[in-house]
Design a protein around this motif. Structure first.
Motif, PDB file in Angstrom:
ATOM      1  N   GLN A  80       0.818  -1.219   0.000  1.00  0.00           N
ATOM      2  CA  GLN A  80       0.000   0.000   0.000  1.00  0.00           C
ATOM      3  C   GLN A  80       0.851   1.268   0.000  1.00  0.00           C
ATOM      4  N   VAL A  81       2.178   1.117   0.152  1.00  0.00           N
ATOM      5  CA  VAL A  81       3.056   2.273   0.371  1.00  0.00           C
ATOM      6  C   VAL A  81       3.973   2.510  -0.826  1.00  0.00           C
ATOM      7  N   ASN A  82       4.024   3.745  -1.261  1.00  0.00           N
ATOM      8  CA  ASN A  82       4.996   4.188  -2.251  1.00  0.00           C
ATOM      9  C   ASN A  82       5.876   5.223  -1.572  1.00  0.00           C
ATOM     10  N   TYR A  83       7.165   4.911  -1.401  1.00  0.00           N
ATOM     11  CA  TYR A  83       8.084   5.800  -0.681  1.00  0.00           C
ATOM     12  C   TYR A  83       9.140   6.338  -1.637  1.00  0.00           C
ATOM     13  N   VAL A  84       9.240   7.667  -1.705  1.00  0.00           N
ATOM     14  CA  VAL A  84      10.330   8.311  -2.439  1.00  0.00           C
ATOM     15  C   VAL A  84      11.115   9.123  -1.415  1.00  0.00           C
ATOM     16  N   GLY A  85      12.331   8.666  -1.127  1.00  0.00           N
ATOM     17  CA  GLY A  85      13.141   9.291  -0.093  1.00  0.00           C
ATOM     18  C   GLY A  85      13.850  10.543  -0.563  1.00  0.00           C
ATOM     19  N   HIS A  86      14.630  11.120   0.329  1.00  0.00           N
ATOM     20  CA  HIS A  86      15.384  12.336   0.010  1.00  0.00           C
ATOM     21  C   HIS A  86      16.386  12.052  -1.105  1.00  0.00           C
ATOM     22  N   HIS A  87      16.968  10.847  -1.090  1.00  0.00           N
ATOM     23  CA  HIS A  87      17.797  10.398  -2.206  1.00  0.00           C
ATOM     24  C   HIS A  87      16.880   9.717  -3.222  1.00  0.00           C
ATOM     25  N   ASP A  88      17.222   9.835  -4.494  1.00  0.00           N
ATOM     26  CA  ASP A  88      16.297   9.405  -5.542  1.00  0.00           C
ATOM     27  C   ASP A  88      15.990   7.915  -5.509  1.00  0.00           C
ATOM     28  N   ALA A 103      10.767  -1.179 -10.262  1.00  0.00           N
ATOM     29  CA  ALA A 103       9.804  -0.661  -9.280  1.00  0.00           C
ATOM     30  C   ALA A 103       8.503  -1.452  -9.335  1.00  0.00           C
ATOM     31  N   ARG A 104       8.070  -1.784 -10.552  1.00  0.00           N
ATOM     32  CA  ARG A 104       6.838  -2.561 -10.714  1.00  0.00           C
ATOM     33  C   ARG A 104       6.982  -3.956 -10.130  1.00  0.00           C
ATOM     34  N   ALA A 105       8.154  -4.554 -10.321  1.00  0.00           N
ATOM     35  CA  ALA A 105       8.378  -5.916  -9.828  1.00  0.00           C
ATOM     36  C   ALA A 105       8.332  -5.962  -8.303  1.00  0.00           C
ATOM     37  N   MET A 106       8.640  -4.825  -7.664  1.00  0.00           N
ATOM     38  CA  MET A 106       8.672  -4.776  -6.199  1.00  0.00           C
ATOM     39  C   MET A 106       7.363  -4.275  -5.595  1.00  0.00           C
ATOM     40  N   GLY A 107       6.445  -3.827  -6.440  1.00  0.00           N
ATOM     41  CA  GLY A 107       5.177  -3.299  -5.934  1.00  0.00           C
ATOM     42  C   GLY A 107       4.000  -3.891  -6.690  1.00  0.00           C
ATOM     43  N   VAL A 108       2.886  -3.171  -6.672  1.00  0.00           N
ATOM     44  CA  VAL A 108       1.696  -3.574  -7.422  1.00  0.00           C
ATOM     45  C   VAL A 108       1.643  -2.721  -8.693  1.00  0.00           C
ATOM     46  N   PRO A 109       1.722  -3.337  -9.875  1.00  0.00           N
ATOM     47  CA  PRO A 109       1.740  -2.552 -11.113  1.00  0.00           C
ATOM     48  C   PRO A 109       0.462  -1.733 -11.280  1.00  0.00           C
ATOM     49  N   LEU A 148       3.576   6.647 -10.344  1.00  0.00           N
ATOM     50  CA  LEU A 148       2.614   6.383 -11.416  1.00  0.00           C
ATOM     51  C   LEU A 148       2.740   4.963 -11.961  1.00  0.00           C
ATOM     52  N   ALA A 149       3.932   4.377 -11.833  1.00  0.00           N
ATOM     53  CA  ALA A 149       4.163   3.037 -12.371  1.00  0.00           C
ATOM     54  C   ALA A 149       3.583   1.957 -11.469  1.00  0.00           C
ATOM     55  N   THR A 150       3.419   2.293 -10.200  1.00  0.00           N
ATOM     56  CA  THR A 150       2.876   1.325  -9.246  1.00  0.00           C
ATOM     57  C   THR A 150       1.596   1.871  -8.617  1.00  0.00           C
ATOM     58  N   ASP A 151       0.837   0.965  -8.048  1.00  0.00           N
ATOM     59  CA  ASP A 151      -0.479   1.316  -7.514  1.00  0.00           C
ATOM     60  C   ASP A 151      -0.441   1.193  -5.996  1.00  0.00           C
ATOM     61  N   ALA A 152      -0.435   2.319  -5.300  1.00  0.00           N
ATOM     62  CA  ALA A 152      -0.403   2.309  -3.836  1.00  0.00           C
ATOM     63  C   ALA A 152      -1.263   3.454  -3.316  1.00  0.00           C
ATOM     64  N   LEU A 153      -1.970   3.214  -2.239  1.00  0.00           N
ATOM     65  CA  LEU A 153      -2.844   4.243  -1.659  1.00  0.00           C
ATOM     66  C   LEU A 153      -2.062   5.319  -0.926  1.00  0.00           C
ATOM     67  N   LEU A 154      -0.972   4.912  -0.259  1.00  0.00           N
ATOM     68  CA  LEU A 154      -0.220   5.817   0.610  1.00  0.00           C
ATOM     69  C   LEU A 154       1.096   6.219  -0.050  1.00  0.00           C
ATOM     70  N   TRP A 155       1.250   7.504  -0.311  1.00  0.00           N
ATOM     71  CA  TRP A 155       2.500   8.040  -0.845  1.00  0.00           C
ATOM     72  C   TRP A 155       3.239   8.757   0.282  1.00  0.00           C
ATOM     73  N   ILE A 156       4.486   8.366   0.535  1.00  0.00           N
ATOM     74  CA  ILE A 156       5.319   8.996   1.558  1.00  0.00           C
ATOM     75  C   ILE A 156       6.537   9.590   0.854  1.00  0.00           C
ATOM     76  N   LEU A 157       6.677  10.904   0.922  1.00  0.00           N
ATOM     77  CA  LEU A 157       7.619  11.620   0.061  1.00  0.00           C
ATOM     78  C   LEU A 157       8.488  12.565   0.884  1.00  0.00           C
ATOM     79  N   ASP A 158       9.797  12.389   0.782  1.00  0.00           N
ATOM     80  CA  ASP A 158      10.755  13.223   1.519  1.00  0.00           C
ATOM     81  C   ASP A 158      11.330  14.271   0.560  1.00  0.00           C
ATOM     82  N   GLU A 159      10.921  15.506   0.732  1.00  0.00           N
ATOM     83  CA  GLU A 159      11.368  16.614  -0.125  1.00  0.00           C
ATOM     84  C   GLU A 159      11.229  16.256  -1.611  1.00  0.00           C
ATOM     85  N   PRO A 160       9.998  15.990  -2.060  1.00  0.00           N
ATOM     86  CA  PRO A 160       9.829  15.524  -3.444  1.00  0.00           C
ATOM     87  C   PRO A 160      10.227  16.550  -4.504  1.00  0.00           C
ATOM     88  N   PHE A 161      10.216  17.847  -4.148  1.00  0.00           N
ATOM     89  CA  PHE A 161      10.488  18.880  -5.150  1.00  0.00           C
ATOM     90  C   PHE A 161      11.970  19.225  -5.290  1.00  0.00           C
TER      91      PHE A 161
END
Length: 210
Positions: A80-88, A103-109, A148-161
């Motif tokens: 359910q989790v998509n995490y993009v950390g401070h490092h890419d 990324a797809r192989a490790m999550g839900v496409p 966008l490549a994976t399907d997760a309800l919860l996005w957790i993003l560290d300084e995404p911009f």
């Protein structure tokens, strides 16, 4: 309409090097809500995000997903989790497409075609390009393309911009808003002003006592 809390923390605390970063932290996010975590460097923002992903254990308290502790849910929660950390978190020796396939192989496409995903983040021409040769902004866009490549309800993003220009910031702000409209949940840290619907936005200020 009855709404349910999806992500919740109860009396959460975190230590680092014998220093208390935060304690008694209670968060509750329903479907379609976003939490922006703010505060100075070193106040525990990234530690909080890693605890919410399950990558780091809290020193006290619980993280709940749909009312269940995430350590009990294990793999069901991680899907359910998509995490993009401070490092890419992208592999420089692989191409853009290979990174998204991984990324797809490790999550839900998701339902999106991967070429279409690259097109959505303005990287269509770079599908076969080795990531190590991309600019910092392009690497960040690729990292966020995993959302966008994976399907997760919860996005957790560290300084995404980080490293993004204004046009890319606007692009991803729009995608974040779309995720909220689709009843997703977002937790993010950011030093940037973001324009998102205020009715779905919560702010958490950390490190105020320091």
């Amino acid at each position: 309409m009855h709404s349910t809390v999806l992500l919740q923390t109860c009396n959460l605390s975190c230590m680092r090097n014998d220093r208390l970063l935060f304690e008694h932290l209670d968060i509750g996010l329903e479907a379609g809500q976003m939490l922006v975590v703010e505060g100075p460097n070193g106040c525990g923002k990234t530690s909080l995000l890693r605890i919410l992903t399950g990558l780091r254990l809290a020193d006290g308290g619980d993280v709940l997903w749909r009312g269940e502790p995430i350590d009990r849910l294990a793999g069901d929660y991680f899907e359910q989790v998509n995490y993009v950390g401070h490092h890419d978190g992208v592999k420089h020796e692989l191409s853009c497409l290979e990174n998204l396939r991984l990324a797809r192989a490790m999550g839900v496409p998701s339902a999106h075609d991967l070429d279409a995903v690259l097109d959505m983040v303005n990287l269509y021409a770079y599908g076969e390009t080795e990531v190590g040769s991309l600019s910092a902004g392009q690497k960040r866009r690729l990292a966020l393309a995993r959302l966008l490549a994976t399907d997760a309800l919860l996005w957790i993003l560290d300084e995404p911009f980080t490293s993004l220009d204004k046009a890319s910031m606007a692009l991803f702000s729009g995608l974040f808003e779309q995720h909220l409209q689709q009843q997703g949940v977002i937790v993010m840290t950011s030093h940037h002003d973001i324009s998102l619907p205020t009715q779905s936005l919560q702010r958490l200020k950390m490190g105020g006592a320091e």
